[in-house]
Design a protein around this motif. Sequence first.
Motif, PDB file in Angstrom:
ATOM      1  N   PRO A 265       0.816  -1.204   0.000  1.00 45.85           N
ATOM      2  CA  PRO A 265       0.000   0.000   0.000  1.00 45.85           C
ATOM      3  C   PRO A 265       0.860   1.269   0.000  1.00 45.85           C
ATOM      4  N   ALA A 266       0.427   2.267  -0.748  1.00 48.71           N
ATOM      5  CA  ALA A 266       1.124   3.559  -0.775  1.00 48.71           C
ATOM      6  C   ALA A 266       0.134   4.663  -0.439  1.00 48.71           C
ATOM      7  N   THR A 267       0.530   5.543   0.458  1.00 48.36           N
ATOM      8  CA  THR A 267      -0.314   6.678   0.827  1.00 48.36           C
ATOM      9  C   THR A 267       0.301   7.941   0.234  1.00 48.36           C
ATOM     10  N   VAL A 268      -0.532   8.732  -0.446  1.00 47.09           N
ATOM     11  CA  VAL A 268      -0.076   9.995  -1.032  1.00 47.09           C
ATOM     12  C   VAL A 268      -0.491  11.115  -0.083  1.00 47.09           C
TER      13      VAL A 268
ATOM     14  N   VAL B 158      -2.679   2.396  -4.332  1.00 46.51           N
ATOM     15  CA  VAL B 158      -2.805   3.638  -3.557  1.00 46.51           C
ATOM     16  C   VAL B 158      -3.791   3.388  -2.416  1.00 46.51           C
ATOM     17  N   ASP B 159      -3.244   3.289  -1.219  1.00 54.73           N
ATOM     18  CA  ASP B 159      -4.036   3.031  -0.018  1.00 54.73           C
ATOM     19  C   ASP B 159      -5.004   4.180   0.237  1.00 54.73           C
ATOM     20  N   GLY B 160      -4.573   5.390  -0.100  1.00 55.82           N
ATOM     21  CA  GLY B 160      -5.434   6.552   0.093  1.00 55.82           C
ATOM     22  C   GLY B 160      -4.660   7.827  -0.171  1.00 55.82           C
ATOM     23  N   VAL B 161      -5.408   8.893  -0.478  1.00 52.77           N
ATOM     24  CA  VAL B 161      -4.807  10.220  -0.677  1.00 52.77           C
ATOM     25  C   VAL B 161      -5.210  11.069   0.527  1.00 52.77           C
ATOM     26  N   VAL B 162      -4.203  11.584   1.231  1.00 51.47           N
ATOM     27  CA  VAL B 162      -4.441  12.407   2.411  1.00 51.47           C
ATOM     28  C   VAL B 162      -4.083  13.846   2.061  1.00 51.47           C
TER      29      VAL B 162
ATOM     30  N   CYS C 194      -9.387  15.132  -4.862  1.00 54.46           N
ATOM     31  CA  CYS C 194      -8.695  13.840  -4.956  1.00 54.46           C
ATOM     32  C   CYS C 194      -8.607  13.137  -3.598  1.00 54.46           C
ATOM     33  N   ALA C 195      -8.944  13.849  -2.522  1.00 52.15           N
ATOM     34  CA  ALA C 195      -8.683  13.325  -1.180  1.00 52.15           C
ATOM     35  C   ALA C 195      -9.601  12.177  -0.778  1.00 52.15           C
ATOM     36  N   ASP C 196      -9.035  11.224  -0.019  1.00 53.35           N
ATOM     37  CA  ASP C 196      -9.838  10.220   0.686  1.00 53.35           C
ATOM     38  C   ASP C 196      -9.970  10.628   2.147  1.00 53.35           C
ATOM     39  N   MET C 197      -8.994  11.403   2.602  1.00 54.19           N
ATOM     40  CA  MET C 197      -9.045  11.941   3.960  1.00 54.19           C
ATOM     41  C   MET C 197      -8.500  13.361   3.916  1.00 54.19           C
TER      42      MET C 197
ATOM     43  N   ALA D  62      -7.114   3.824  -4.826  1.00 56.90           N
ATOM     44  CA  ALA D  62      -7.510   5.068  -5.508  1.00 56.90           C
ATOM     45  C   ALA D  62      -7.263   5.030  -7.014  1.00 56.90           C
ATOM     46  N   GLU D  63      -6.245   4.252  -7.437  1.00 55.66           N
ATOM     47  CA  GLU D  63      -5.915   4.241  -8.871  1.00 55.66           C
ATOM     48  C   GLU D  63      -7.025   3.605  -9.711  1.00 55.66           C
TER      49      GLU D  63
END
Length: 354
Positions: free
Chosen positions: A6-9, A125-129, A175-178, A229-230
């Motif tokens: 997992p990758a967090t942006v 993509v685990d999530g975009v913060v 684009c955010a998830d959080m 997310a991708e």
Amino acid sequence: MPAKIPATVVTGFLGAGKTTLIRHMLQNAEGKKIALIINEFGDLGVDGDILKGCGEETCTEDDIVELSNGCICCTVADDFIPTMEQLLAREDKPDHIVIETSGLALPQPLVRAFNWPGISTKVTVDGVVTVVDGRAVHDGQFAHNVAAVDAQRAQDENLDHETPLSELFEDQVACADMIVVNKADLLGEDEASALTNRLKSESRDGVQVVKASMGALPVDVLLGQGIGAETDLASRHEVHHHHHDDDDHDHDHDHAHEHGHDEFESFIVARGEVTDANAFAEQVADTIRANNILRLKGFVAVAGKPMRLTLQAVGPRVDTYFDQPFGDAPRETRLVVIGEAGLDQAAITAALQA
């Protein structure tokens, strides 16, 4: 097929507090091995030097990769992709990758890059913060030092999009998830609530908006969103196309609770066996919706099943799978509930034990 890493942006303007958030995460990583990709441009190396001081087993110097030739969202193919390939080819793979974009970067092209051949099978993509400066946004600005942001923009030859900060901000929110409303300690309670509600209304459905001070977020809240997310680019379309960058000059106003998680709380709910796993997952989702719970995870004992059921929820999205036999462990259900301070523990406990 090994599970994808997992990758967090982490995105957000200059001075919003991205570096502080990441430093806090590394200091409280709870044994996770985290690799960091920093897209720093301009005042080169500032973040890199700060973060290299973390030197724990969590994140050694080799785990920090600095991309210094311009903005990550304009140089995805010739800069970011090879860096990711190198990281993924290592013997000692990280448990999680965190990518800090420059404050001028659009998150969308970066998320899109995770669909590249050779990468898409190995990482997700685990999530975009998106980190925002709560005080500045409340006051109608997007960064607490707009002049510094513009100066940084002027230095970057790679910027192929000149856009007003307001539009760039909208893209980061889209684009955010959080969304992390940082520096919440500089806002009154009513101001913080009004801003949180506004950002909820401006973002996509299901996006979690949380308040933080000094970037202090529990690692369980920040990582492990499991969004992918991708695979969902259509809903997080760029509102515009443009640009911006980051060397977080956080005004380190020293607060007694600097590294505390005063804004968050967690507690455990225990109960006996459940008879129907699916019905219980639904019950958990209903409880989360009614109480604004951020994360819920644990193990469930299901009547008649020798295996324990692992349950993980991010917001109202609940995932369950049977992972291992209980063996000699007591057959009970134990769930950890995590949310912002002020959760109604009695009501939540009653709802989960019902």
